[in-house]
Enzyme design. Structure first.
Site, PDB file in Angstrom:
ATOM      1  N   ALA A   1      -0.248  63.487 -22.254  1.00 23.73           N
ATOM      2  CA  ALA A   1      -1.586  64.082 -22.251  1.00 23.73           C
ATOM      3  C   ALA A   1      -1.813  64.750 -23.603  1.00 23.73           C
ATOM      4  O   ALA A   1      -1.069  65.660 -23.981  1.00 23.73           O
ATOM      5  CB  ALA A   1      -1.712  65.105 -21.131  1.00 23.73           C
ATOM      6  N   VAL A   2      -2.800  64.240 -24.313  1.00 22.51           N
ATOM      7  CA  VAL A   2      -3.138  64.815 -25.615  1.00 22.51           C
ATOM      8  C   VAL A   2      -4.516  65.453 -25.485  1.00 22.51           C
ATOM      9  O   VAL A   2      -5.503  64.778 -25.197  1.00 22.51           O
ATOM     10  CB  VAL A   2      -3.116  63.752 -26.738  1.00 22.51           C
ATOM     11  CG1 VAL A   2      -3.202  64.425 -28.098  1.00 22.51           C
ATOM     12  CG2 VAL A   2      -1.861  62.897 -26.652  1.00 22.51           C
ATOM     13  N   ILE A   3      -4.540  66.777 -25.636  1.00 23.67           N
ATOM     14  CA  ILE A   3      -5.778  67.528 -25.406  1.00 23.67           C
ATOM     15  C   ILE A   3      -6.233  68.168 -26.707  1.00 23.67           C
ATOM     16  O   ILE A   3      -5.446  68.837 -27.400  1.00 23.67           O
ATOM     17  CB  ILE A   3      -5.569  68.580 -24.297  1.00 23.67           C
ATOM     18  CG1 ILE A   3      -5.133  67.865 -23.007  1.00 23.67           C
ATOM     19  CG2 ILE A   3      -6.851  69.383 -24.072  1.00 23.67           C
ATOM     20  CD1 ILE A   3      -4.798  68.770 -21.854  1.00 23.67           C
TER      21      ILE A   3
ATOM     22  N   HIS B   1      -4.422  68.517 -35.191  1.00 21.50           N
ATOM     23  CA  HIS B   1      -3.171  68.011 -34.623  1.00 21.50           C
ATOM     24  C   HIS B   1      -3.422  66.881 -33.616  1.00 21.50           C
ATOM     25  O   HIS B   1      -2.729  65.865 -33.613  1.00 21.50           O
ATOM     26  CB  HIS B   1      -2.441  69.168 -33.925  1.00 21.50           C
ATOM     27  CG  HIS B   1      -0.963  68.976 -33.819  1.00 21.50           C
ATOM     28  ND1 HIS B   1      -0.134  69.030 -34.907  1.00 21.50           N
ATOM     29  CD2 HIS B   1      -0.180  68.713 -32.749  1.00 21.50           C
ATOM     30  CE1 HIS B   1       1.105  68.815 -34.516  1.00 21.50           C
ATOM     31  NE2 HIS B   1       1.108  68.613 -33.210  1.00 21.50           N
TER      32      HIS B   1
HETATM   33  N1  INI Z   1       1.939  66.590 -27.569  1.00 22.33           N
HETATM   34  C1  INI Z   1       1.247  66.126 -26.492  1.00 22.33           C
HETATM   35  O1  INI Z   1       1.802  65.349 -25.700  1.00 22.33           O
HETATM   36  N2  INI Z   1      -0.043  66.490 -26.322  1.00 22.33           N
HETATM   37  C2  INI Z   1      -0.700  67.318 -27.170  1.00 22.33           C
HETATM   38  O2  INI Z   1      -1.904  67.619 -26.923  1.00 22.33           O
HETATM   39  C3  INI Z   1      -0.012  67.813 -28.292  1.00 22.33           C
HETATM   40  N3  INI Z   1      -0.662  68.699 -29.227  1.00 22.33           N
HETATM   41  O3  INI Z   1      -1.896  68.764 -29.192  1.00 22.33           O
HETATM   42  O4  INI Z   1      -0.019  69.343 -30.026  1.00 22.33           O
HETATM   43  C4  INI Z   1       1.355  67.427 -28.472  1.00 22.33           C
HETATM   44  N4  INI Z   1       2.060  67.877 -29.508  1.00 22.33           N
HETATM   45  C5  INI Z   1       3.512  67.762 -29.576  1.00 22.33           C
HETATM   46  C6  INI Z   1       3.952  66.429 -30.125  1.00 22.33           C
HETATM   47  O5  INI Z   1       3.760  65.400 -29.179  1.00 22.33           O
HETATM   48  C7  INI Z   1       5.447  66.450 -30.489  1.00 22.33           C
HETATM   49  O6  INI Z   1       6.213  66.690 -29.343  1.00 22.33           O
HETATM   50  C8  INI Z   1       5.796  67.509 -31.541  1.00 22.33           C
HETATM   51  O7  INI Z   1       4.896  67.439 -32.626  1.00 22.33           O
HETATM   52  C9  INI Z   1       7.247  67.281 -32.076  1.00 22.33           C
HETATM   53  O8  INI Z   1       7.362  66.006 -32.706  1.00 22.33           O
END
Ligand code: INI
Length: 159
Positions: free
Chosen positions: A85-87, A93
């Site tokens: 889930a990417v919010i 980011h």
């Molecule tokens: N990871 C997610 O799965 N969803 C998000 O919304 C998100 N944001 O927005 O930061 C997110 N960040 C972490 C990323 O997936 C990595 O785990 C982290 O950057 C380490 O590599």
């Protein structure tokens, strides 16, 4: 000549892997529950101790593709389901994570020939994500159906 189409009924011999991002686990946990419900009601044994589904948790969506590719390369699975889930937040980011995950998951499927299901929910708000993870509908169910259809279709095409 012929028409090929995957079905949802021959599931007893399928092997699946599900990769789940822990980030936003309020959402990914619900997606996983919807996915398991869909699989179970189509005859798949979703028990982690059982013979049909392996589960792999990763920190966030960004880590999903490398693990999905690794799993697909083992030749143990008929399909790999990716859940995340990417919010959208206040920073860019979201865009970096969402773009890389989409590309990475596409590459994992393309490079290995194993269906890798894009079950990464992208949403502007937590409310929007919740609506797609159980409050209104649960996209996890759809991802399960996509996996069953593609797994069965690929078996037909390999014959
Ligand atoms: N990871 C997610 O799965 N969803 C998000 O919304 C998100 N944001 O927005 O930061 C997110 N960040 C972490 C990323 O997936 C990595 O785990 C982290 O950057 C380490 O590599």
């Amino acid at each position: 000549m012929a028409v090929f189409e995957g079905n949802f009924t021959q599931t007893e011999s399928l092997r699946l892997a599900i990769v789940i991002g822990r980030f936003n686990d309020l959402i990914t946990g619900k997606l996983l529950a919807g996915c398991q419900d869909g699989l179970k009601r189509h005859g798949v044994d979703v028990d982690p101790e059982g013979a049909q589904v392996d589960y792999v948790w990763v920190p966030g969506s960004f880590e999903v593709p490398v693990v999905a590719r690794q799993l697909a390369m083992t030749d143990r699975y008929d399909a790999v389901i990716c859940l995340g889930a990417v919010i959208r937040g206040q920073t860019p980011h979201f865009d970096y994570v969402a773009a890389e995950v989409a590309k990475g998951i596409a590459a994992a499927g393309f490079q290995t020939g194993v269906p890798v299901i894009f079950g990464i929910l992208t949403a502007d708000t937590m409310q929007q994500a919740l609506e797609r993870a159980g409050i209104k509908s649960n996209k996890g169910w759809d991802y399960a159906m996509n996996a069953l259809e593609m797994a069965n279709l690929m078996r037909q095409l390999k014959k």
